[in-house]
Design an enzyme around this catalytic site. Structure first.
Site, short mmCIF file in Angstrom:
data_model
loop_
_atom_site.label_atom_id
_atom_site.label_comp_id
_atom_site.label_asym_id
_atom_site.label_seq_id
_atom_site.Cartn_x
_atom_site.Cartn_y
_atom_site.Cartn_z
CG PHE A 248 -10.32 3.64 7.72
CD1 PHE A 248 -9.30 3.04 8.71
CD2 PHE A 248 -11.78 2.44 7.56
CE1 PHE A 248 -9.42 1.84 9.34
CE2 PHE A 248 -11.78 1.41 8.43
CZ PHE A 248 -10.70 1.20 9.23
CG ASP B 222 -7.77 8.90 9.76
OD1 ASP B 222 -8.13 8.52 8.49
OD2 ASP B 222 -6.71 8.94 10.18
CG ASN C 185 -8.08 1.33 16.30
OD1 ASN C 185 -8.94 0.75 15.27
ND2 ASN C 185 -6.74 0.75 16.51
CG ASP D 217 -10.95 4.68 1.57
OD1 ASP D 217 -10.27 3.87 0.79
OD2 ASP D 217 -10.71 6.01 0.96
CB CYS E 167 -6.48 0.54 -1.45
SG CYS E 167 -5.93 0.63 0.16
N1 SAH Z 1 -10.75 7.94 2.74
C1 SAH Z 1 -9.54 8.63 2.92
C2 SAH Z 1 -8.45 7.91 2.64
C3 SAH Z 1 -8.27 6.74 3.70
S1 SAH Z 1 -6.61 6.21 3.62
C4 SAH Z 1 -9.52 9.77 1.52
O1 SAH Z 1 -10.52 9.72 0.67
O2 SAH Z 1 -8.78 10.77 1.78
C5 SAH Z 1 -6.65 5.18 5.40
C6 SAH Z 1 -6.65 6.39 6.45
O3 SAH Z 1 -7.02 5.12 7.43
C7 SAH Z 1 -5.56 6.86 6.92
O4 SAH Z 1 -5.70 8.30 6.93
C8 SAH Z 1 -5.01 6.45 8.23
O5 SAH Z 1 -4.51 7.41 8.99
C9 SAH Z 1 -6.29 5.76 8.47
N2 SAH Z 1 -5.93 4.74 9.60
C10 SAH Z 1 -5.26 3.45 9.37
N3 SAH Z 1 -5.45 2.63 10.26
C11 SAH Z 1 -6.72 3.04 11.12
C12 SAH Z 1 -7.33 2.46 12.36
N4 SAH Z 1 -7.09 1.41 12.55
N5 SAH Z 1 -8.37 3.49 12.58
C13 SAH Z 1 -8.61 4.82 12.34
N6 SAH Z 1 -7.97 4.97 11.14
C14 SAH Z 1 -6.98 4.45 10.60
#
Ligand code: SAH
Length: 436
Positions: free
Chosen positions: A262, A284, A312, A339, A379
């Site tokens: 993520f 991501d 994903n 995250d 979060c």
């Molecule tokens: N770690 C990042 C913030 C993450 S926010 C930072 O510090 O900037 C959550 C992120 O998860 C988002 O960018 C969103 O696009 C992604 N996301 C949401 N569901 C997801 C999934 N199932 N697989 C991969 N990415 C995902």
């Protein structure tokens, strides 16, 4: 490129009290004005929360109004015995009927906003002295329910999620111009909470000239952000301090192989690479986010150490940890960062969210080498730190791993936690080492 930086030396927080436009003490004329304000009387037993500092007054807590109030107007709030509790913005359309603004008789004028913003900035200067990008105002955390202001270098991003705040945008803009002299101010008001206040979506540059793109410095690293189209208001500023702390853990394990799940535009990934990781793989699901992440790695000279993949995370982790019968998954990472977004919009979604958290932790733990580090964040306000740790322990049990907790994280100090307002606390994180 000549960039106009706000002059932080001029943000002399200690001069606030003497600022002629920022006098919070009420003048007699303010008292007069207040006496003519409609009064919201609370039911017996409803005043304590307000006295403790919580700004929300729900419809169900209201006994009656002494005279009709217009939505968006300032009202005074009193307990059922007519004892004064403060003033706030009224909105009959919202479940939150009143959002308290102050426990004193203040006018919601430019001087009020100027002083409130200066107080908020003083907190940032104290706790994030070297940051050039941070959240200037974080709504309830700064006793300004319905107002969020982010500072990205010399550009400000504004969100007004209550009718009362939205109406006072011109005053707020003037106060922000006076204090921070930004190059531009952007409005990112396409947020769902505005609907509950009867407000339409709005998005765009509302002051100055700006094309939306900006290079932001965080802890000495550069990130390209899109303030008109990106997620959140541009970056996850609430992780600014944690980027450095996770980097600190990685600096202690030379040549680490790191997985950033993520990753968005690479906040943790780049800090990990900068801290000395041998390689960071960042995942991501957003194509744009991983493309921006790769550009950010290159802009910081870290492209050789970083790879970005659009996928994903659930599927990716599953594919990496699927083993045929009698086959073992080979752990290959020294550090895994998780995250994810909040999996819960409300309390009823918590059980599903916990299943999701358990799943990713179980698979991440299978990929971690013994002695490796898991840095993991949650979060969701609805999942507290104890519940979050319980889920991780359940995953560790299933993965047959034993963990040593080494760090506890919270949101960066520009998202202050006010314990009397539980909703202000949402981000928690834990770092564990895999003992065996
Ligand atoms: N770690 C990042 C913030 C993450 S926010 C930072 O510090 O900037 C959550 C992120 O998860 C988002 O960018 C969103 O696009 C992604 N996301 C949401 N569901 C997801 C999934 N199932 N697989 C991969 N990415 C995902």
């Amino acid at each position: 490129m000549a960039v106009h930086q706000p002059d932080f030396a001029s943000l002399d927080c200690f001069s606030l009290a003497s600022s002629p436009t920022a006098n919070r003490k009420s003048s007699p004329s303010v008292y007069k004005l207040m006496d003519s304000l409609p009064t919201v009387l609370l039911k017996p037993g409803e005043a304590d929360r307000v006295l403790a500092g919580h700004p929300w007054i729900y419809q169900g807590s209201v006994l009656r109004l002494t005279q009709p109030a217009q939505d968006g107007d300032l009202v005074q709030v009193k307990d059922h015995r007519q004892r004064f509790l403060g003033v706030g913005f009224f909105n009959s359309k919202s479940k939150i009927h009143v959002r308290m603004l102050a426990p004193e008789r203040v006018a919601a004028d430019e001087a009020f906003f100027e002083q409130a913003v200066r107080s908020a900035i003083a907190v940032r200067i104290k706790h994030l002295p070297n940051a050039t990008s941070f959240r200037v105002v974080n709504a309830e955390s700064d006793f300004l329910s319905g107002l969020v202001v982010d500072k990205y270098e010399d550009v400000l991003v504004l969100q007004t999620s209550s009718l009362g705040m939205d109406r006072r945008k011109p005053l707020i803009l003037d106060a922000l111009q006076r204090i921070l002299s930004p190059r531009a101010i952007v409005e990112r008001n396409e947020i769902s909470s505005r609907k509950f206040e009867g407000l339409p979506d709005a998005n765009g540059v509302i002051a100055g000239q700006f094309d939306g793109r900006l290079a932001v410095q965080l802890n000495g690293l550069q990130f390209e952000v899109d303030l008109l189209g990106g997620q959140k208001t541009g970056l996850y500023l609430d992780q600014q301090v944690n980027y450095q702390r996770v980097g600190g853990l990685i600096a202690r394990s030379p040549e680490a192989q790191v997985l950033d799940c993520f990753s968005f535009i690479g906040g943790f990934a780049l800090h990990a690479a900068q801290a000395g990781a041998a390689h960071v793989h960042a995942i991501d699901q957003s194509e744009e986010a991983v493309a921006a992440g790769a550009r950010n790695a290159a802009a910081n000279g870290l492209e050789a150490k970083c790879s970005f993949e659009a996928a994903n995370v659930f599927d990716w982790l599953k594919a990496q940890t699927m083993a045929k019968p009698h086959e073992k998954v080979i752990p290959r990472f020294d550090c895994v960062i998780l995250d994810p977004p909040s999996f819960t919009r409300n309390r009823s979604a918590v059980p599903d969210a916990l299943r999701g958290y358990k799943e990713i932790h179980l698979r991440a733990l299978k990929l971690l080498k013994t002695g490796g580090t898991l840095a993991t964040f949650c979060c969701s306000h609805h999942v507290d730190a104890a519940t979050f740790q319980d889920v991780i322990l359940a995953a560790a049990f299933d993965a047959r791993r034993t963990l040593r907790r080494v760090t506890v994280y919270s949101q960066s100090p520009d998202h202050p936690v006010i314990p009397a307002i539980p909703e202000t606390e949402y981000l928690k994180g834990l770092a564990f080492e895999v003992v065996r």
